[in-house]
Design a protein around this motif. Structure first.
Motif, PDB file in Angstrom:
ATOM      1  N   ASP A  15       3.809   2.416   2.577  1.00 11.47           N
ATOM      2  CA  ASP A  15       4.820   3.312   2.034  1.00 11.47           C
ATOM      3  C   ASP A  15       4.223   4.724   1.976  1.00 11.47           C
ATOM      4  N   ILE A  16       4.837   5.699   2.670  1.00  4.17           N
ATOM      5  CA  ILE A  16       4.289   7.062   2.630  1.00  4.17           C
ATOM      6  C   ILE A  16       5.175   7.915   1.738  1.00  4.17           C
ATOM      7  N   MET A  17       4.572   8.524   0.722  1.00  2.09           N
ATOM      8  CA  MET A  17       5.319   9.436  -0.151  1.00  2.09           C
ATOM      9  C   MET A  17       4.764  10.838   0.069  1.00  2.09           C
ATOM     10  N   THR A  18       5.462  11.651   0.867  1.00  2.00           N
ATOM     11  CA  THR A  18       5.000  13.027   1.078  1.00  2.00           C
ATOM     12  C   THR A  18       5.696  13.939   0.070  1.00  2.00           C
ATOM     13  N   LYS A  19       5.301  15.196   0.050  1.00  2.00           N
ATOM     14  CA  LYS A  19       5.809  16.182  -0.925  1.00  2.00           C
ATOM     15  C   LYS A  19       5.766  15.598  -2.340  1.00  2.00           C
ATOM     16  N   THR A  20       4.736  14.815  -2.593  1.00  2.00           N
ATOM     17  CA  THR A  20       4.600  14.165  -3.903  1.00  2.00           C
ATOM     18  C   THR A  20       3.221  14.510  -4.465  1.00  2.00           C
ATOM     19  N   MET A  21       3.214  15.184  -5.590  1.00  2.00           N
ATOM     20  CA  MET A  21       1.950  15.646  -6.171  1.00  2.00           C
ATOM     21  C   MET A  21       1.628  14.823  -7.412  1.00  2.00           C
ATOM     22  N   VAL A  22       0.459  14.189  -7.407  1.00  2.00           N
ATOM     23  CA  VAL A  22       0.065  13.419  -8.595  1.00  2.00           C
ATOM     24  C   VAL A  22      -0.348  14.400  -9.695  1.00  2.00           C
ATOM     25  N   LYS A  23       0.153  14.174 -10.896  1.00  2.00           N
ATOM     26  CA  LYS A  23      -0.098  15.116 -12.004  1.00  2.00           C
ATOM     27  C   LYS A  23      -0.923  14.505 -13.118  1.00  2.00           C
ATOM     28  N   ASN A  24      -0.857  13.169 -13.232  1.00  2.00           N
ATOM     29  CA  ASN A  24      -1.543  12.516 -14.345  1.00  2.00           C
ATOM     30  C   ASN A  24      -1.840  11.066 -13.955  1.00  2.00           C
ATOM     31  N   VAL A  25      -2.955  10.549 -14.472  1.00  2.00           N
ATOM     32  CA  VAL A  25      -3.315   9.168 -14.161  1.00  2.00           C
ATOM     33  C   VAL A  25      -3.652   8.454 -15.459  1.00  2.00           C
ATOM     34  N   THR A  26      -3.069   7.279 -15.662  1.00  6.41           N
ATOM     35  CA  THR A  26      -3.471   6.472 -16.819  1.00  6.41           C
ATOM     36  C   THR A  26      -4.072   5.170 -16.287  1.00  6.41           C
ATOM     37  N   GLU A  27      -4.445   4.261 -17.186  1.00  2.00           N
ATOM     38  CA  GLU A  27      -5.150   3.044 -16.776  1.00  2.00           C
ATOM     39  C   GLU A  27      -4.356   2.240 -15.744  1.00  2.00           C
ATOM     40  N   ASN A  28      -3.027   2.210 -15.898  1.00  2.00           N
ATOM     41  CA  ASN A  28      -2.217   1.371 -15.010  1.00  2.00           C
ATOM     42  C   ASN A  28      -1.146   2.104 -14.218  1.00  2.00           C
ATOM     43  N   THR A  29      -0.965   3.401 -14.481  1.00  2.00           N
ATOM     44  CA  THR A  29       0.092   4.123 -13.750  1.00  2.00           C
ATOM     45  C   THR A  29      -0.347   5.504 -13.278  1.00  2.00           C
ATOM     46  N   VAL A  30       0.344   5.922 -12.213  1.00  2.45           N
ATOM     47  CA  VAL A  30       0.150   7.263 -11.682  1.00  2.45           C
ATOM     48  C   VAL A  30       1.450   8.003 -11.975  1.00  2.45           C
ATOM     49  N   GLU A  31       1.322   9.232 -12.501  1.00  2.62           N
ATOM     50  CA  GLU A  31       2.530  10.013 -12.743  1.00  2.62           C
ATOM     51  C   GLU A  31       2.572  11.107 -11.681  1.00  2.62           C
ATOM     52  N   ALA A  32       3.677  11.146 -10.923  1.00  2.00           N
ATOM     53  CA  ALA A  32       3.742  12.104  -9.816  1.00  2.00           C
ATOM     54  C   ALA A  32       5.035  12.896  -9.846  1.00  2.00           C
ATOM     55  N   GLU A  33       4.993  14.068  -9.169  1.00  2.00           N
ATOM     56  CA  GLU A  33       6.186  14.909  -9.108  1.00  2.00           C
ATOM     57  C   GLU A  33       6.627  14.988  -7.651  1.00  2.00           C
ATOM     58  N   ILE A  34       7.878  14.584  -7.399  1.00  2.00           N
ATOM     59  CA  ILE A  34       8.394  14.592  -6.029  1.00  2.00           C
ATOM     60  C   ILE A  34       9.252  15.842  -5.838  1.00  2.00           C
ATOM     61  N   SER A  35       8.963  16.609  -4.759  1.00  2.00           N
ATOM     62  CA  SER A  35       9.804  17.770  -4.443  1.00  2.00           C
ATOM     63  C   SER A  35      10.922  17.286  -3.532  1.00  2.00           C
ATOM     64  N   LYS A  36      12.159  17.437  -3.986  1.00  3.58           N
ATOM     65  CA  LYS A  36      13.302  16.901  -3.229  1.00  3.58           C
ATOM     66  C   LYS A  36      13.827  17.948  -2.247  1.00  3.58           C
ATOM     67  N   VAL A  74       0.863  -1.186   0.000  1.00  3.11           N
ATOM     68  CA  VAL A  74       0.000   0.000   0.000  1.00  3.11           C
ATOM     69  C   VAL A  74       0.898   1.234   0.000  1.00  3.11           C
ATOM     70  N   THR A  75       0.635   2.164  -0.925  1.00  4.89           N
ATOM     71  CA  THR A  75       1.394   3.427  -0.956  1.00  4.89           C
ATOM     72  C   THR A  75       0.429   4.583  -0.772  1.00  4.89           C
ATOM     73  N   LEU A  76       0.784   5.477   0.149  1.00  4.55           N
ATOM     74  CA  LEU A  76      -0.040   6.659   0.413  1.00  4.55           C
ATOM     75  C   LEU A  76       0.714   7.883  -0.102  1.00  4.55           C
ATOM     76  N   ILE A  77       0.103   8.599  -1.049  1.00  6.96           N
ATOM     77  CA  ILE A  77       0.777   9.755  -1.658  1.00  6.96           C
ATOM     78  C   ILE A  77       0.137  11.057  -1.166  1.00  6.96           C
ATOM     79  N   GLU A  78       0.969  11.975  -0.676  1.00  3.72           N
ATOM     80  CA  GLU A  78       0.464  13.257  -0.161  1.00  3.72           C
ATOM     81  C   GLU A  78       1.334  14.395  -0.700  1.00  3.72           C
TER      82      GLU A  78
END
Ligand code: FAD
Ligand code: NAD
Length: 476
Positions: A246-267, A215-219
């Protein structure tokens, strides 16, 4: 025609939109004898949303947290009409609403117009997507019963498909990856429930694929549960990590397709990285957006032009710039968070206000009658004068309705592995607590808040059933 109870012409018609937390609290506390009450909602039941995340895994069966609106109305002293329809337009000048039956079976009587003297808008909010491409097509929301049922089916579809002979490693990993977008209370509670489901049931029943379950939680923000205290945020994040979420913070989802999420991580160094995350199930929980009917009202009422998040209301919950229209809950902007607690307190406030208005009108009517009698010199003037004085005293007392003030009872959230977090007011101070005892508190608090004894009994039975036999993983 089609009317279930005939309106009394001597009473005002009060139309209530919605059967959620705000509208149902109003109905529960309203003296329906004083008005011709008409309830309009596409959902013929009240939904106890705090336990909705538990329905996604079958820990609680969905009907245990639903209460039919007709059962609620049956217990009212005065008759009230319910129409299963969606309000699409409010004409605040003519004082009529347009309703449409969007259910599967509809007759020729749709669309239809319903006149009102007083209107309460309690239509809630819809899911925010921020216009991100692919969200509506490929993800599941978690707001209504249908959403929870869809998620429950999809979890098992992913598991069974991953377990099917001949799947590639890559495909099995994708199918077993459950991604949750939004680290608010909805996302956190769902992620916790999902991990519990896996640990307590799926792992035992489908052991072959279990090492791949993730399970991944994106915020987008730097931490989850932004509205809770720092101490509880840390506790929640540590607990979720211990649960192997799995927690992914500072991560903004930008696009969603049928099988993938495209996200931008601020480092940490300020740079940004684009990542592709394959998923089997995607649950989208990024908060609220304004419903079309509310948007339509906001665009037509000039006083609402600066409001963005819903209908701006005054301290008596009157919609600014509209005559005889009130708003409650997630569709109203009164300066409070969009929660069930706020919505139900607002609904109860309106019930008190309307009960009072009816009482005031009846006292004023009686005073008017007695004064006329005195002017005509009919009856005993001294007795009438005494009664008028008494009535006026009563009138002054009840006319003095204080504006709405929200009283915060605290925030509670389940975070998985039989742990919960609570930020509650305690002996004039604040108590921030997390853990297993808090979990017992969470369970008893939610149980006591359930709408009816029937709901309470069903929820307890579901908890016992799941404990004794495990969750039912059949895919309906
Ligand atoms: P809702 O309860 O959403 O009800 C809106 C009603 O309006 C529904 O009956 C709907 O069918 C109807 N409607 C919609 N459109 C129309 C239309 N055009 N015409 C007529 N009727 C219409 N808050 C808490 O305080 N504590 C919690 O633990 C908590 N847990 C939650 C868990 C989840 C999964 C979710 C999604 C929310 C949770 N919330 C919680 C938030 C809470 O549910 C909302 O703030 C609350 O439901 C708002 O109440 P409402 O009456 O404004 O709207
Ligand atoms: P929320 O608005 O509280 O949280 C949504 C989260 O999604 C935010 O933290 C935001 O930063 C994040 N987000 C937005 N866009 C994103 C993106 N593109 N990528 C990654 N993250 C993104 O929403 P919610 O959790 O659905 O809650 C809605 C309301 O209901 C709130 O008022 C909440 O308090 C209430 N609620 C309360 C409880 C509870 O008390 N237990 C449970 C559920 C909901």
């Amino acid at each position: 025609p089609g009317e279930q109870s005939v309106p009394d012409p001597s009473k005002k018609t009060l139309v209530i939109l919605g059967t959620g937390w705000g509208s149902v609290a109003l109905l529960k506390n309203l003296n329906t004898e004083n008005y011709n009450v008409v309830v309009v909602s596409p959902r013929n039941y009240f939904l106890f949303t705090p336990l909705l995340p538990s329905c996604t895994t079958g820990l609680i069966e969905h009907r245990s947290i639903m209460e039919p609106v007709r059962a609620i109305l049956r217990h009212k002293k005065g008759a009230a009409n319910y129409y299963e329809a969606e309000a699409t337009h409010v004409d605040t000048e003519r004082k009529v609403i347009t309703v449409v039956d969007n259910s599967e079976i509809k007759g020729p009587a749709t669309p239809n117009e319903i006149p009102y003297d007083m209107l309460v808008v309690g239509v809630g909010a819809e899911n925010a997507t921020f216009g991100i491409p692919g969200v509506r097509e490929h993800s599941c929301f978690l707001k209504e019963i249908g959403d929870a049922q869809r998620i429950r089916k999809k979890i098992m579809d992913c598991v069974e498909t991953a377990a099917l002979r001949g799947q590639s490693e890559e495909e099995m990993n994708r199918l077993m990856h459950m991604v949750v977008v939004g680290g608010g209370p909805t996302g956190v509670e769902f992620a916790g429930e999902l991990q519990d489901f896996f640990e307590e049931d799926i792992k035992k029943l489908v052991p072959g694929i279990s090492p791949r379950f993730k399970v991944t939680l994106i915020e987008a923000l730097p931490n989850v549960l932004p509205s809770f205290s720092k101490q509880l945020i840390d506790y929640t994040e540590n607990t979720l990590r211990e649960e192997k979420i799995d927690i992914m913070t500072k991560t903004m989802v930008k696009n969603v397709t049928e099988n993938t999420v495209e996200a931008e991580i601020s480092k940490p160094d300020g740079t940004k990285e684009r990542v592709q995350i394959p998923y089997g199930l995607l649950v989208w929980a990024t908060g609220n957006a304004v419903r079309p009917i509310v948007k339509d009202m906001m665009s037509r009422i000039p006083a609402q032009k600066d409001s963005r998040r819903g209908l701006a209301v005054n301290e008596y919950l009157v919609v600014q710039g509209a005559r005889d229209v009130w708003a409650v809950g997630d569709c109203a902007v009164a300066g409070y968070a969009p929660t069930a607690q706020v919505a139900s307190q607002e609904g109860s406030f309106l019930a008190r206000l309307f009960n009072n208005m009816a009482k005031t009108e009846s006292l004023e009517g009686r005073i008017h009658d007695l004064s006329s009698k005195m002017n005509l010199k009919a009856g005993n003037a001294a007795d009438d004068a005494r009664e008028i004085e008494l009535l006026e005293k009563q009138l002054r007392r009840i006319k003095d309705v204080k504006p709405f003030r929200y009283s915060h009872q605290g925030s509670l959230a389940y975070i998985g592995s039989e742990k919960a977090v609570a930020d509650v007011s305690w002996w004039n101070g604040n108590l921030a607590t997390g853990g297993s005892l808090t979990y017992l508190f969470w369970r008893s608090a939610y149980l006591s808040m359930c709408f009816s004894t029937r709901n309470r009994v069903l929820v307890i039975l579901d908890w016992l059933k799941s404990k004794a036999f495990g969750r039912d993983i059949s895919r309906e």
